[in-house]
Enzyme design. Structure first.
Site, mmCIF file in Angstrom:
data_model
loop_
_atom_site.group_PDB
_atom_site.id
_atom_site.type_symbol
_atom_site.label_atom_id
_atom_site.label_comp_id
_atom_site.label_asym_id
_atom_site.label_seq_id
_atom_site.Cartn_x
_atom_site.Cartn_y
_atom_site.Cartn_z
ATOM 1 N N THR A 1 0.807 -1.219 0.000
ATOM 2 C CA THR A 1 0.000 0.000 0.000
ATOM 3 C C THR A 1 0.840 1.270 0.000
ATOM 4 O O THR A 1 0.485 2.258 -0.631
ATOM 5 C CB THR A 1 -0.912 0.015 1.255
ATOM 6 N N SER B 1 0.444 -10.100 -0.484
ATOM 7 C CA SER B 1 -0.204 -11.422 -0.478
ATOM 8 C C SER B 1 0.353 -12.304 -1.605
ATOM 9 O O SER B 1 0.081 -13.502 -1.649
ATOM 10 C CB SER B 1 -1.726 -11.287 -0.572
ATOM 11 N N THR C 1 1.756 -4.713 4.271
ATOM 12 C CA THR C 1 1.630 -5.104 5.680
ATOM 13 C C THR C 1 1.109 -6.529 5.844
ATOM 14 O O THR C 1 1.367 -7.165 6.856
ATOM 15 C CB THR C 1 0.688 -4.139 6.425
ATOM 16 N N ASP C 2 0.363 -7.013 4.832
ATOM 17 C CA ASP C 2 -0.347 -8.289 5.024
ATOM 18 C C ASP C 2 0.572 -9.449 5.405
ATOM 19 O O ASP C 2 0.229 -10.244 6.275
ATOM 20 C CB ASP C 2 -1.137 -8.651 3.751
HETATM 21 N N1 ASP Z 1 -2.525 -5.621 0.477
HETATM 22 C C1 ASP Z 1 -1.449 -4.766 0.904
HETATM 23 C C2 ASP Z 1 -0.187 -5.584 0.971
HETATM 24 O O1 ASP Z 1 0.051 -6.260 1.940
HETATM 25 C C3 ASP Z 1 -1.785 -4.148 2.217
HETATM 26 C C4 ASP Z 1 -0.737 -3.217 2.773
HETATM 27 O O2 ASP Z 1 0.292 -2.936 2.205
HETATM 28 O O3 ASP Z 1 -0.959 -2.712 3.866
HETATM 29 O O4 ASP Z 1 0.575 -5.575 0.048
#
Ligand code: ASP
Length: 349
Positions: free
Chosen positions: A16, A62, A92-93
Site C-alpha cells: 500500500t 499477499s 503489511t499483510d
Molecule cells: N494488500 C497490501 C499488501 O500487503 C496491504 C498493505 O500494504 O498494507 O501488500
C-alpha cells in the site's frame, strides 16, 4: 553509495505504501517507486545518502513467496558493504512472515534491516506512510560510537520498533497494525527515538554476514478448532512430501485427547514429520507440561514452539528443512532460539 554520508538502501517490494488509485477502476495498484520520492521530498532533508531498488513489478504482499525473500536477501548481501542500513518497504499483510524469514536467512547480521509499510498510500493526505518511512530510515541510519544501534531485522510501525520475528499483524484498519506481544519494543519514536539497548540483539562475535538462500515450503499450518474432523486432520498430515507442521493449539498448548487425534499425531511423528506446538492466543506461550491435554501431545512426540509466533515457527521450519537437516536436527533447532525468536523458560532449558 559510499561516501562520508551515512547511507541507506531502500528496497521497495510493493504494498500500500507505494500504491495509487487507478483513475478508471478506483482500485489501488502499485506504482513506480520514483513517484514515492516525489511524494516525500522530506527524504532529501535527512542528510543521508539514500539509494533505492525496486521489485519489478512491485507486488502486493499477499503475492509474496520464499522466492521474494531470497530476492531481498540477494539485494542485501550484494549491497551489504556499500550501505550502513537497509529499509524494506513491504505490504503489511505478510510483512511479519517476511521479517521472520529474513531474520533466519541473514545469519550474523550486523546492520539494521527495517521493514515498514503503511495502511494508507503515501500519496494520501492522512497517510501513515511518511511517518513510518522517515523514522524507519532514521533507525536504519542510527549509530553510536560508529556501531549500528539496531543490528537486527525489525518492523517499524506507528511509533514502535519491534523485533521482526516476534511480530504479528493484528489490524487491517488501525494505523497501529502490528504487535510484538511476547517481546518488548526495541525502540519507541515520540519526540525523540528512544532505543532500549538491553533488549536489542547483538551477536557476541562480529562474523561476516552469511546469507542463506534455501527454503523448503513442504510445511503447513494446522489451526485447531472445536469440531475439527478426523478426515481434515488425516488429510493434512498425509499431504505428500510434508515435512513440518505448525500446530496452532488452544491456550497454553492444549489439544483434544481423542484417540484418533493423538493417534494421527503419533503416526505423523513416526513418519519423521516435525510437529511444532504454538498457541492460538496472541500472548503467552506453550507449556505442554501444564495440563494433561498438552502433556499428551508431548508424549506423542510433538515439540514445543514456546512463545513463538506462527509466522516465526513456519518460516523457521522452512529455513531448517531448506538446509536439509535431519528430523532430529530440526527438532533440536526448534528447541533453541536461533535469533531471539523464542524465549525458553529457565526450567525447560
Ligand atoms: N494488500 C497490501 C499488501 O500487503 C496491504 C498493505 O500494504 O498494507 O501488500
Amino acid at each position: 553509495m559510499k561516501n562520508n554520508l551515512t547511507s541507506v538502501l531502500i528496497i521497495y517490494t510493493g504494498g500500500t505504501i507505494g500504491m495509487a488509485e487507478n483513475k478508471t477502476t478506483g482500485i489501488l495498484e502499485p506504482f513506480n517507486f520514483h513517484h514515492l520520492l516525489d511524494n516525500v521530498p522530506e527524504l532529501r532533508q535527512l542528510g543521508f545518502s539514500i539509494s533505492t531498488i525496486q521489485f519489478e513489478p512491485p507486488i502486493d504482499s499477499s503475492e509474496v513467496e520464499p522466492d521474494s525473500w531470497i530476492k531481498i536477501v540477494h539485494i542485501i548481501a550484494d549491497n551489504y558493504n556499500l550501505f550502513d542500513g537497509f529499509v524494506v518497504l513491504h505490504g503489511t499483510d505478510t510483512m511479519a512472515y517476511t521479517a521472520s524469514a529474513l531474520s533466519f536467512m541473514l545469519e550474523n547480521l550486523g546492520k539494521p534491516v527495517i521493514l515498514t509499510g503503511s495502511q494508507l498510500p503515501i500519496g494520501m493526505l492522512r497517510t501513515d506512510g511518511k511517518e513510518n518511512l522517515i523514522t524507519a530510515i532514521e533507525i536504519a541510519a542510527a549509530k553510536e560510537n560508529g556501531q549500528p544501534l539496531v543490528p537486527e531485522v525489525c518492523i517499524f510501525f506507528e511509533n514502535h520498533l519491534m523485533r521482526g520475528n516476534r511480530t504479528t499483524k493484528i489490524s487491517a484498519e488501525n494505523f497501529s497494525a502490528f504487535r510484538s506481544t511476547n517481546y518488548p519494543s526495541l525502540a519507541h519514536a515520540g519526540v525523540h527515538i528512544r532505543y532500549y539497548d538491553n533488549v536489542i540483539y547483538r551477536h557476541a562475535s562480529h562474523k561476516p554476514l552469511r546469507p542463506h538462500y534455501l527454503m523448503d515450503s513442504n510445511v503447513v499450518i494446522l489451526k485447531l478448532f472445536p469440531g475439527i474432523s478426523e478426515l481434515t486432520v488425516r488429510s493434512i498430515l498425509n499431504i505428500p512430501g510434508l515435512k513440518g507442521v505448525v500446530l496452532e493449539t488452544f491456550g497454553s498448548g492444549n489439544a483434544p485427547t481423542k484417540e484418533w487425534f493423538l493417534g494421527l499425531m503419533k503416526e505423523a511423528v513416526n513418519k519423521g514429520i516435525v510437529i511444532v506446538n504454538v498457541t492460538q492466543c496472541r500472548g503467552g506461550g506453550v507449556q505442554m507440561k501444564r495440563y494433561g491435554t498438552g502433556n499428551k501431545l508431548l508424549e506423542a512426540g510433538v515439540v514445543s514452539g514456546y512463545d513463538s509466533t506462527t509466522e516465526a515457527a513456519v518460516t523457521k521450519l522452512m529455513f531448517l528443512f531448506g538446509h536439509k537437516l535431519s528430523t532430529q536436527e530440526v527438532k533440536d533447532n526448534m528447541n533453541c532460539s536461533l535469533i531471539g525468536e523464542i524465549t525458553i523458560p529457565e526450567e525447560e532449558r
